[in-house]
Write an enzyme that holds these catalytic residues in place. Structure first.
Site, short mmCIF file in Angstrom:
data_model
loop_
_atom_site.label_atom_id
_atom_site.label_comp_id
_atom_site.label_asym_id
_atom_site.label_seq_id
_atom_site.Cartn_x
_atom_site.Cartn_y
_atom_site.Cartn_z
N ASP A 245 0.82 -1.19 0.00
CA ASP A 245 0.00 0.00 0.00
C ASP A 245 0.86 1.24 0.00
O ASP A 245 2.06 1.21 -0.16
CB ASP A 245 -1.03 -0.03 1.13
CG ASP A 245 -0.40 -0.35 2.45
OD1 ASP A 245 0.59 0.29 2.78
OD2 ASP A 245 -0.91 -1.25 3.14
N LYS A 267 -4.83 3.00 -0.04
CA LYS A 267 -5.07 3.46 1.32
C LYS A 267 -4.42 4.79 1.55
O LYS A 267 -3.28 4.88 1.98
CB LYS A 267 -4.55 2.47 2.36
CG LYS A 267 -5.65 1.65 2.96
CD LYS A 267 -5.16 1.05 4.23
CE LYS A 267 -6.05 -0.10 4.61
NZ LYS A 267 -5.54 -0.83 5.74
N MET A 380 -0.63 9.19 12.42
CA MET A 380 -1.80 9.69 11.69
C MET A 380 -2.43 10.90 12.36
O MET A 380 -3.64 11.01 12.44
CB MET A 380 -2.85 8.57 11.56
CG MET A 380 -2.35 7.38 10.76
SD MET A 380 -3.49 5.99 10.77
CE MET A 380 -2.98 5.10 12.22
N1 SAH Z 1 2.55 0.18 10.77
C1 SAH Z 1 3.11 1.51 10.63
C2 SAH Z 1 2.12 2.59 10.93
C3 SAH Z 1 0.91 2.59 10.06
S1 SAH Z 1 -0.17 3.92 10.38
C4 SAH Z 1 4.36 1.63 11.51
O1 SAH Z 1 4.62 0.76 12.33
O2 SAH Z 1 5.08 2.61 11.33
C5 SAH Z 1 0.40 5.12 9.25
C6 SAH Z 1 1.09 6.26 9.99
O3 SAH Z 1 2.40 5.90 10.33
C7 SAH Z 1 1.25 7.50 9.17
O4 SAH Z 1 0.07 8.25 9.12
C8 SAH Z 1 2.32 8.21 9.96
O5 SAH Z 1 1.81 8.78 11.12
C9 SAH Z 1 3.20 7.07 10.36
N2 SAH Z 1 4.35 6.88 9.46
C10 SAH Z 1 4.73 5.76 8.84
N3 SAH Z 1 5.84 5.95 8.10
C11 SAH Z 1 6.18 7.25 8.27
C12 SAH Z 1 7.23 8.08 7.78
N4 SAH Z 1 8.18 7.59 6.96
N5 SAH Z 1 7.27 9.36 8.16
C13 SAH Z 1 6.34 9.86 8.99
N6 SAH Z 1 5.33 9.13 9.48
C14 SAH Z 1 5.24 7.85 9.13
#
Ligand code: SAH
Length: 457
Positions: A245, A267, A380
């Site tokens: 995604d 998504k 998020m």
């Molecule tokens: N499973 C993921 C999170 C999924 S929810 C994890 O463990 O990181 C999605 C959220 O993750 C985004 O909205 C943001 O808040 C955060 N996120 C993921 N990768 C990111 C990145 N490279 N930079 C900033 N925020 C990030």
């Protein structure tokens, strides 16, 4: 081909190492590991060498009689004249001889070794480039995990049984390929041989109806491909189909097997290309077609990733799966942005929460979040930034509490804005930000100036 690679059995045989320094220690160590008895000859011998079993240490200059009864010689002195003499005398007697870093004087060369006994990998650039050999070792280390030896042992243990049950050789080959490339192998590699055995038995019982389909739920980390785990990379190379995604960075998608089918399931906030239920069903469908399905997710699959829901469906359908953790956005971004999530002076605890707005509000336990000496990481949270800051102040955090918002952390597009709970929501630059962004609140954010090392290009 300049050399013939062979594996020589030197168990119980006498081998000679001429030299007593660090290189000699290393060479003697390899010989001992291969079961040899080792005679070391040098005026001065490292103490480490004299203390091991199966070593005969002779503190003297090399003499021809030291070659008596010897099956193999390694010369590792820093005196070329001595090395040359050893080489000539050994070759006269047809004893294989290696002189360290001097190919001209060698009758055999020592390869670089990757030991996954009973699996052994030996490789060499024939002296052309030791650096290249070292780089290749790095690659092989990634591809062939440490515990591959266990896998070889496991296969050996079931070899006879499988042979008796699956009598057709072609079919047997497919059977083993499935077992050694699939979840059975992964179970063995993680040390869970009991589950691996149960699965193998099931495959044996069901051998007429070989079903290869399985799903790997893999965390791809926050963006920088360097933050992938070895296992993630291995499974990325193995999968027939990749379901990914928005959050998975393109360079990572590009590292999946070249001929794999790639399915984007989207998504973005409020714009779902496929609903979660549809994704769950898609994974089941693909696996039932017999495919190895890689479900690639940003960060860690079990942190705000709905990974739990995906495997629930797989489990209900009896599809083999495994989950590979990834570096979650909070830890990847914190280290790249120079913000330690805990620190003795600033924060003794750290909370990960989702700031996803449901019906326009954020339902969080504000009392708990607004505690002192705590770091709060909000996933998020961009849309709810204003509410977040206001609520934290309302529940007791000073409006001077530092806060950072990081966009596309760990990638070369990383952008960091900092401020305080009172000021950041009014910073006009915030309106330029877009997903994915991560918010970090707490005293640790003030350490960033001192600790940041990552400068995006
Ligand atoms: N499973 C993921 C999170 C999924 S929810 C994890 O463990 O990181 C999605 C959220 O993750 C985004 O909205 C943001 O808040 C955060 N996120 C993921 N990768 C990111 C990145 N490279 N930079 C900033 N925020 C990030």
């Amino acid at each position: 081909m300049d050399f013939l690679p062979v594996f020589q059995n030197i168990k119980g045989k006498l081998c000679l190492v001429v030299g007593g320094g660090a290189v000699a220690v290393r060479k003697a160590g390899v010989l001992l590991d291969a079961g040899a008895r080792v005679r070391v000859v040098a005026p001065q011998i490292e103490e480490e060498l004299t203390q091991r079993d199966n070593i005969e240490a002779i503190a003297a200059r090399f003499e021809p009689q030291h070659l008596d009864g010897v099956a193999l010689v390694i010369a590792a002195t820093d005196d070329r004249a001595v090395n040359k003499q050893v080489s000539e005398l050994a070759q006269e007697r047809n004893i294989p001889v290696n002189v360290v870093d001097d190919p001209e004087l060698c009758s055999f060369i020592m390869p670089a070794i990757l030991d996954r006994s009973p699996l052994m990998i030996a490789f060499s650039s024939g002296g052309a480039s030791p650096v290249l050999t070292r780089m290749l070792r790095g690659k092989l280390e990634t591809m062939i995990p440490q515990n591959y030896s266990r896998l070889a042992g496991f296969a050996e243990r079931f070899r006879e049984q499988v042979k008796q049950r699956v009598t057709n050789p072609a079919k047997r080959r497919i059977f083993w390929e499935n077992a050694l490339e699939g979840v059975v192998a992964e179970k063995v590699l993680t040390g869970d041989e009991a589950s691996a055995e149960a699965m193998l038995r099931k495959m044996l019982a069901d051998e007429d109806n070989i079903q290869r389909g399985e799903v790997y739920l893999v965390g791809a980390g926050p963006g920088d491909p360097d933050l992938l785990t070895f296992r993630a990379l291995r499974l990325m190379q193995k999968a027939d189909v990749v379901v990914y995604d928005n959050l998975v960075a393109q360079p990572i998608v590009d590292m999946t097997r070249r001929d794999a089918e790639r399915i984007y399931v989207g998504k973005k906030r409020a714009f779902h290309t496929l609903r979660q239920e549809e994704i769950n069903e898609l994974l089941v469908k693909l696996a039932k077609e017999g495919k190895r399905v890689l479900r690639l997710k940003g960060g860690d699959p079990f942190i705000f990733g709905r990974g739990g829901e995906e495997i629930e469906t797989l489990s209900a359908e009896g599809i083999p799966f495994q989950v590979v953790p990834g570096i979650t956005a909070a830890s990847g971004i914190a280290s790249y942005a120079g913000i330690p999530l805990t620190h003795r002076d600033h924060a003794q605890s750290c909370m990960f929460v989702t700031g996803h707005l449901k019906d326009g509000t954020m339902n969080l336990d504000w009392e708990q979040l607004a505690r002192p000496r705590q770091t709060v990481v909000v996933y998020m949270g961009l849309q709810g930034l204003e509410t977040l800051c206001a609520k934290l102040i309302e529940h007791g955090l000073p409006d001077s509490t530092p806060i950072a918002i990081v966009q596309q952390g760990t990638t070369r597009h990383q952008r960091v804005l900092t401020g305080t709970l009172g000021t950041l929501p009014h910073n006009p630059q915030v309106t330029e930000l877009h997903a994915p962004t991560l918010i970090i609140v707490g005293g640790v954010v003030s350490l960033r100036e001192k600790l940041s090392w990552f400068e995006p290009e």
